[in-house]
Scaffold this active site. Sequence first.
Site, PDB file in Angstrom:
ATOM      1  N   SER A 135      48.870  -0.028  10.297  1.00 33.67           N
ATOM      2  CA  SER A 135      47.779   0.251  11.226  1.00 33.67           C
ATOM      3  C   SER A 135      47.865  -0.760  12.373  1.00 33.67           C
ATOM      4  CB  SER A 135      46.451   0.118  10.472  1.00 33.67           C
ATOM      5  OG  SER A 135      45.370   0.313  11.339  1.00 33.67           O
ATOM      6  N   LYS A 161      50.194   3.966  12.664  1.00 25.45           N
ATOM      7  CA  LYS A 161      48.840   4.440  12.989  1.00 25.45           C
ATOM      8  C   LYS A 161      48.318   3.595  14.131  1.00 25.45           C
ATOM      9  CE  LYS A 161      44.491   3.554  10.597  1.00 25.45           C
ATOM     10  NZ  LYS A 161      43.790   3.686   9.285  1.00 25.45           N
ATOM     11  N   LYS A 163      45.190   2.497  16.421  1.00 25.65           N
ATOM     12  CA  LYS A 163      43.746   2.502  16.569  1.00 25.65           C
ATOM     13  C   LYS A 163      43.442   2.972  17.988  1.00 25.65           C
ATOM     14  CE  LYS A 163      42.145   0.801  12.662  1.00 25.65           C
ATOM     15  NZ  LYS A 163      41.190   1.567  11.814  1.00 25.65           N
ATOM     16  N   ASP A 189      43.544   6.560  14.696  1.00 28.99           N
ATOM     17  CA  ASP A 189      42.289   6.324  13.971  1.00 28.99           C
ATOM     18  C   ASP A 189      41.240   5.849  14.967  1.00 28.99           C
ATOM     19  OD1 ASP A 189      40.239   5.690  12.242  1.00 28.99           O
ATOM     20  OD2 ASP A 189      41.359   4.192  11.093  1.00 28.99           O
ATOM     21  N   GLU A 214      42.160  10.363  12.604  1.00 34.04           N
ATOM     22  CA  GLU A 214      41.272   9.877  11.543  1.00 34.04           C
ATOM     23  C   GLU A 214      39.895   9.561  12.110  1.00 34.04           C
ATOM     24  OE1 GLU A 214      43.186   6.580   9.614  1.00 34.04           O
ATOM     25  OE2 GLU A 214      41.401   5.981   8.506  1.00 34.04           O
ATOM     26  N   ASP A 239      37.809   9.380   6.933  1.00 33.72           N
ATOM     27  CA  ASP A 239      37.805   8.083   6.254  1.00 33.72           C
ATOM     28  C   ASP A 239      36.340   7.765   5.931  1.00 33.72           C
ATOM     29  OD1 ASP A 239      37.709   5.339   5.683  1.00 33.72           O
ATOM     30  OD2 ASP A 239      38.945   4.690   7.355  1.00 33.72           O
ATOM     31  N   LYS A 263      39.950   5.361   0.173  1.00 34.90           N
ATOM     32  CA  LYS A 263      39.813   3.910   0.016  1.00 34.90           C
ATOM     33  C   LYS A 263      38.915   3.694  -1.194  1.00 34.90           C
ATOM     34  CE  LYS A 263      40.042   2.594   4.906  1.00 34.90           C
ATOM     35  NZ  LYS A 263      39.206   2.249   6.078  1.00 34.90           N
ATOM     36  N   GLY A 291      43.408   1.285   3.770  1.00 36.48           N
ATOM     37  CA  GLY A 291      43.383  -0.147   3.484  1.00 36.48           C
ATOM     38  C   GLY A 291      42.218  -0.800   4.185  1.00 36.48           C
TER      39      GLY A 291
HETATM   40  O1  OSB Z   1      39.604   2.468   9.426  1.00 34.38           O
HETATM   41  O2  OSB Z   1      41.314   2.376   8.232  1.00 34.38           O
HETATM   42  C1  OSB Z   1      40.407   1.802   8.818  1.00 34.38           C
HETATM   43  C2  OSB Z   1      40.911  -1.976   8.565  1.00 34.38           C
HETATM   44  C3  OSB Z   1      39.613  -2.380   8.368  1.00 34.38           C
HETATM   45  C4  OSB Z   1      38.604  -1.458   8.372  1.00 34.38           C
HETATM   46  C5  OSB Z   1      38.889  -0.104   8.556  1.00 34.38           C
HETATM   47  C6  OSB Z   1      40.195   0.315   8.727  1.00 34.38           C
HETATM   48  C7  OSB Z   1      41.214  -0.638   8.766  1.00 34.38           C
HETATM   49  C8  OSB Z   1      42.613  -0.319   9.040  1.00 34.38           C
HETATM   50  C9  OSB Z   1      43.677  -1.261   8.514  1.00 34.38           C
HETATM   51  O3  OSB Z   1      42.971   0.614   9.707  1.00 34.38           O
HETATM   52  C10 OSB Z   1      44.157  -0.842   7.186  1.00 34.38           C
HETATM   53  C11 OSB Z   1      45.002  -1.905   6.529  1.00 34.38           C
HETATM   54  O4  OSB Z   1      46.120  -2.118   6.976  1.00 34.38           O
HETATM   55  O5  OSB Z   1      44.534  -2.504   5.544  1.00 34.38           O
HETATM   56 MG    MG Z   2      40.136   4.512   9.168  1.00 34.56          MG
END
Ligand code: OSB
Ligand code: MG
Length: 368
Positions: A135, A161, A163, A189, A214, A239, A263, A291
């Site tokens: 991510s 991914k 953001k 995302d 996402e 999510d 998750k 994650g």
């Molecule tokens: O939305 O998936 C998410 C991290 C913290 C809170 C929300 C998210 C995320 C990530 C990172 O996208 C996921 C990771 O690498 O642990």
């Molecule tokens: Mg997410």
Amino acid sequence: MKLTGFELRVIEMPLVSPFRTSFGVQTVREALLVRAVSDEAEGWGEGVAMNDPLYSSEYVEASVDVITRFLLPALAQVKDLNASGVAPALAKFKGHRMSKAAVELAILDAELRAAGVPLSRELGAVRDRVDCGVSVGIMDSIPELLDAVGGYLDEGYVRIKLKIEPGWDIDPVRAVRERFGDDVLLQVDANTAYHRGDARHLAKLDPFDLLLIEQPLDEEDLLGHAQLAKAITTPVCLDESIVSARAAADAIALGACSIVNIKPGRVGGYLEARRIHDVCVANDIPVWCGGMLETGIGRAANVALAALPGFTLPGDTSGSGRYYSRDITDPFVVENGTLRVPTGPGIGVTPDPDALEAVTVRTEWITF
Ligand code: OSB
Ligand code: MG
């Protein structure tokens, strides 16, 4: 197994680089670790609530409070408590799923260690390695983003991914496609940053052949996601909205998503996470493991879950080095784009006492 007490430990782990999402910038991962102690074995659980209630309503200090004042006292009343009894015993308390998940995992880990059974086997894993995605946060500039993505691809990550948020969406996606080509598995995302009226804008992502978008809209807006899913060709993945197996079944029935990010913390634990996996498999909905910037403790358990048969897309299960210069367990290392599923009893990893001490802010002991 007779539980004798719980240790709650708040830790602060500096991130190797700031992680910016549509809801904020993070430079340190503050997290709660739960250690369940019994007469036979001890087990570890990681709480995924963040420092501030920005991703969801939960946050670290609320986790400590609800576990101390409500969750553990309720569990202490249960005769012959085992991990599968945790969620039913805590169901009367509304929400607080991340806190419930951390406690359940600690008890499940203790139980599995006592029995000599790996978590992966307990959950029904069918793989010994899982594919790793990464991510990538919002950056100050496109060149900076391309450097970061290039670095991760060089490390072997099999899926990227990005953001996104309004003002950082179409251009970064186009730039990554132009630089790295159409073969890269690419997804985005938004962490709820868009609104129903943004459908026409988000349709501009259609030409880039993304795996998924996402959580574009508010977590409570299932109908909006269903409408958006009809207006764009990029598959919608949820999510934040998927807080339980029931929520997953409802979202699927409504057409609000065609892919689900699982998750365990968000849904109240690994046992509920497995039920969501089962619901999705029954509906032909691909799932992947999300994650929350976990340490090696939470990562070990996530990797076990990601080895189940329905996890057909690479997860946000990155190597320890993507987050931390020093993990609290033996580091997870990406090899050929995959992480090895731990094979030892329970989650299969244990924190290194020195590493743990170095990041500990405070601990509390609760006699059971
Ligand atoms: O939305 O998936 C998410 C991290 C913290 C809170 C929300 C998210 C995320 C990530 C990172 O996208 C996921 C990771 O690498 O642990
Ligand atoms: Mg997410």
